[in-house]
Design a protein around this motif. Structure first.
Motif, mmCIF file in Angstrom:
data_model
loop_
_atom_site.group_PDB
_atom_site.id
_atom_site.type_symbol
_atom_site.label_atom_id
_atom_site.label_comp_id
_atom_site.label_asym_id
_atom_site.label_seq_id
_atom_site.Cartn_x
_atom_site.Cartn_y
_atom_site.Cartn_z
ATOM 1 N N GLU A 26 42.416 -44.169 18.279
ATOM 2 C CA GLU A 26 44.082 -44.356 18.576
ATOM 3 C C GLU A 26 43.142 -45.038 20.325
ATOM 4 O O GLU A 26 42.047 -44.811 20.530
ATOM 5 C CB GLU A 26 44.707 -43.106 19.077
ATOM 6 C CG GLU A 26 45.687 -42.853 17.503
ATOM 7 C CD GLU A 26 46.113 -41.464 18.547
ATOM 8 O OE1 GLU A 26 45.756 -40.714 19.115
ATOM 9 O OE2 GLU A 26 47.034 -40.914 17.077
ATOM 10 N N THR A 27 43.957 -45.087 21.123
ATOM 11 C CA THR A 27 43.925 -46.250 22.431
ATOM 12 C C THR A 27 43.818 -44.721 23.348
ATOM 13 O O THR A 27 44.687 -43.831 23.625
ATOM 14 C CB THR A 27 44.869 -46.877 23.225
ATOM 15 O OG1 THR A 27 45.599 -47.112 21.897
ATOM 16 C CG2 THR A 27 44.932 -47.313 24.356
ATOM 17 N N PRO A 28 42.887 -44.920 23.645
ATOM 18 C CA PRO A 28 42.159 -43.354 24.880
ATOM 19 C C PRO A 28 43.396 -43.040 25.693
ATOM 20 O O PRO A 28 43.520 -43.771 26.849
ATOM 21 C CB PRO A 28 40.674 -43.843 25.209
ATOM 22 C CG PRO A 28 40.352 -45.579 24.915
ATOM 23 C CD PRO A 28 41.362 -45.804 24.083
ATOM 24 N N ASP A 172 49.990 -51.783 22.049
ATOM 25 C CA ASP A 172 49.412 -50.986 21.996
ATOM 26 C C ASP A 172 49.307 -50.527 20.452
ATOM 27 O O ASP A 172 50.611 -50.144 19.908
ATOM 28 C CB ASP A 172 50.228 -50.142 23.229
ATOM 29 C CG ASP A 172 48.750 -48.491 22.911
ATOM 30 O OD1 ASP A 172 48.272 -48.651 22.117
ATOM 31 O OD2 ASP A 172 49.293 -47.922 22.727
ATOM 32 N N ASP A 173 48.772 -50.667 19.745
ATOM 33 C CA ASP A 173 48.033 -50.686 18.611
ATOM 34 C C ASP A 173 49.710 -51.666 17.776
ATOM 35 O O ASP A 173 49.917 -50.704 17.044
ATOM 36 C CB ASP A 173 48.662 -49.149 18.281
ATOM 37 C CG ASP A 173 47.720 -48.433 16.933
ATOM 38 O OD1 ASP A 173 47.451 -50.137 16.595
ATOM 39 O OD2 ASP A 173 47.676 -48.035 16.061
ATOM 40 N N GLY A 174 50.047 -52.947 17.837
ATOM 41 C CA GLY A 174 50.755 -53.424 17.321
ATOM 42 C C GLY A 174 52.176 -53.026 18.346
ATOM 43 O O GLY A 174 53.070 -54.173 18.478
ATOM 44 N N VAL A 200 49.558 -45.329 33.339
ATOM 45 C CA VAL A 200 49.282 -46.223 33.692
ATOM 46 C C VAL A 200 48.354 -47.132 32.165
ATOM 47 O O VAL A 200 47.621 -46.036 32.482
ATOM 48 C CB VAL A 200 48.293 -45.959 35.290
ATOM 49 C CG1 VAL A 200 47.953 -47.586 35.373
ATOM 50 C CG2 VAL A 200 49.503 -45.909 36.312
ATOM 51 N N ALA A 201 49.857 -47.931 32.490
ATOM 52 C CA ALA A 201 48.354 -49.116 31.201
ATOM 53 C C ALA A 201 47.478 -49.770 31.081
ATOM 54 O O ALA A 201 48.049 -50.482 32.245
ATOM 55 C CB ALA A 201 49.357 -50.010 30.104
ATOM 56 N N LYS A 209 46.596 -57.213 24.929
ATOM 57 C CA LYS A 209 46.408 -55.841 24.614
ATOM 58 C C LYS A 209 46.309 -54.650 25.845
ATOM 59 O O LYS A 209 45.710 -54.412 26.596
ATOM 60 C CB LYS A 209 45.314 -54.972 23.129
ATOM 61 C CG LYS A 209 45.768 -56.198 22.100
ATOM 62 C CD LYS A 209 44.168 -56.450 21.299
ATOM 63 C CE LYS A 209 44.959 -57.251 19.734
ATOM 64 N NZ LYS A 209 43.792 -57.719 18.759
ATOM 65 N N VAL A 210 46.669 -53.605 25.952
ATOM 66 C CA VAL A 210 46.337 -51.718 25.898
ATOM 67 C C VAL A 210 45.007 -50.759 26.063
ATOM 68 O O VAL A 210 44.698 -50.552 25.184
ATOM 69 C CB VAL A 210 47.572 -51.270 26.107
ATOM 70 C CG1 VAL A 210 47.186 -49.815 27.322
ATOM 71 C CG2 VAL A 210 48.730 -51.330 26.480
ATOM 72 N N GLN A 211 44.190 -51.287 27.299
ATOM 73 C CA GLN A 211 42.605 -50.980 26.266
ATOM 74 C C GLN A 211 42.566 -49.124 26.899
ATOM 75 O O GLN A 211 41.909 -48.600 25.851
ATOM 76 C CB GLN A 211 42.015 -51.847 27.207
ATOM 77 C CG GLN A 211 41.907 -53.313 27.166
ATOM 78 C CD GLN A 211 41.370 -53.177 25.156
ATOM 79 O OE1 GLN A 211 40.358 -53.248 25.090
ATOM 80 N NE2 GLN A 211 42.137 -54.443 25.390
ATOM 81 N N ALA A 212 43.382 -48.750 27.781
ATOM 82 C CA ALA A 212 42.731 -47.412 27.641
ATOM 83 C C ALA A 212 44.550 -46.987 28.746
ATOM 84 O O ALA A 212 45.204 -48.259 28.868
ATOM 85 C CB ALA A 212 42.148 -47.413 28.755
#
Length: 261
Positions: A26-28, A172-174, A200-201, A209-212
């Motif tokens: 999952e995105t951290p 975020d994750d597609g 905050v993205a 893509k959202v990294q965290a």
């Protein structure tokens, strides 16, 4: 006995697949860490925020009460305030050379001001005549602007003409990330407040893509009651310092910059 062998073989295949297929992480989510706190005008309905030459620039929204201000970081007091026409709802701001650009919400126009003195220079259009795009957040990487519209799509705009040059879909994750609001470049990443959220993205602008996720909810225990949603990100590139605040917050915080790599 033979009738059970196909079922057994299928079970073995599924088990092997489960062992060999990697589990998607999952995105951290990174809780913010406060380094310092400063006074902030709780009467500011923060729309845009940036740091330039030792001063905070901030826009405050609302019909009939929008304004643009230069703020002293230590005291939170305004050094200069420029009121906005009552029919306009001030939104995101970003610097460009010796000027800054300010969006408005639904009007389709923005305003250029000088950085020194906040003198109005000229208006500009941020959308085509027949479009209904709303102006929300704004940031600059020094070469071009990027604008949020309250949706999952960001727009690239030319630094000089503000002509639209491209789009960036944020996921975020597609899955699309909606309600993108105030924006700020922090090094190679684009930070984006999410409207009605204390998150905050942190976005990779090469692919959207959202990294965290940066979690600002720990700041709530430091704020007075009645403070609104988190909104306002400023980065001091020279000092490598990151600041955040929110709508009608009574404090502005310097927080630790998350390390993603």
């Amino acid at each position: 006995m033979h009738s059970f062998r196909p079922a057994l073989l299928l079970m073995l295949c599924l088990a092997t697949l489960a062992w060999t297929t990697p589990v998607r992480a999952e995105t951290p989510v990174i809780p913010c860490k406060v380094l310092a706190a400063y006074p902030h005008n709780p009467g500011t309905f923060t729309q845009g925020l940036f740091f330039h030459d030792g001063v905070f620039y901030e826009s405050s929204g609302g019909y009939g009460r929008s304004f643009l201000a230069m703020m002293d970081p230590a005291s939170g007091h305004p050094l200069k305030t420029e009121t906005v026409a009552p029919e306009l709802f001030a939104e995101g701001i970003a610097p460009s050379g010796e000027n800054l650009r300010m969006l408005t919400w639904k009007s389709g126009i923005g305003q250029v001001y000088t950085l020194k003195g906040l003198m109005p220079v000229h208006p500009f259009a941020y959308r085509a005549t027949a479009a209904t795009t709303e102006g929300w957040g704004l940031a600059s990487d020094g070469k071009r602007f990027i604008m949020s519209t309250g949706k999952s799509r960001l727009e690239w705009h030319d630094a000089k003409t503000f002509d639209k040059t491209g789009e960036l879909s944020v996921t975020d994750d597609g899955q699309p990330v909606h309600w993108l609001n105030e924006l700020e470049f922090v090094g190679e990443w684009l930070y984006a407040n999410i409207w009605k959220s204390d998150r905050v993205a942190i976005i990779d602008v090469t692919d959207g893509k959202v990294q965290a996720w940066l979690d600002l909810s720990p700041l709530r225990e430091r704020l007075s009651r009645g403070c609104g949603v988190a909104n306002g990100i400023a980065y001091d590139a020279a000092g490598k310092r990151l600041y955040v605040t929110g709508k009608n917050w009574d404090q502005l915080f310097e927080i630790e910059i998350p390390k993603l790599r």
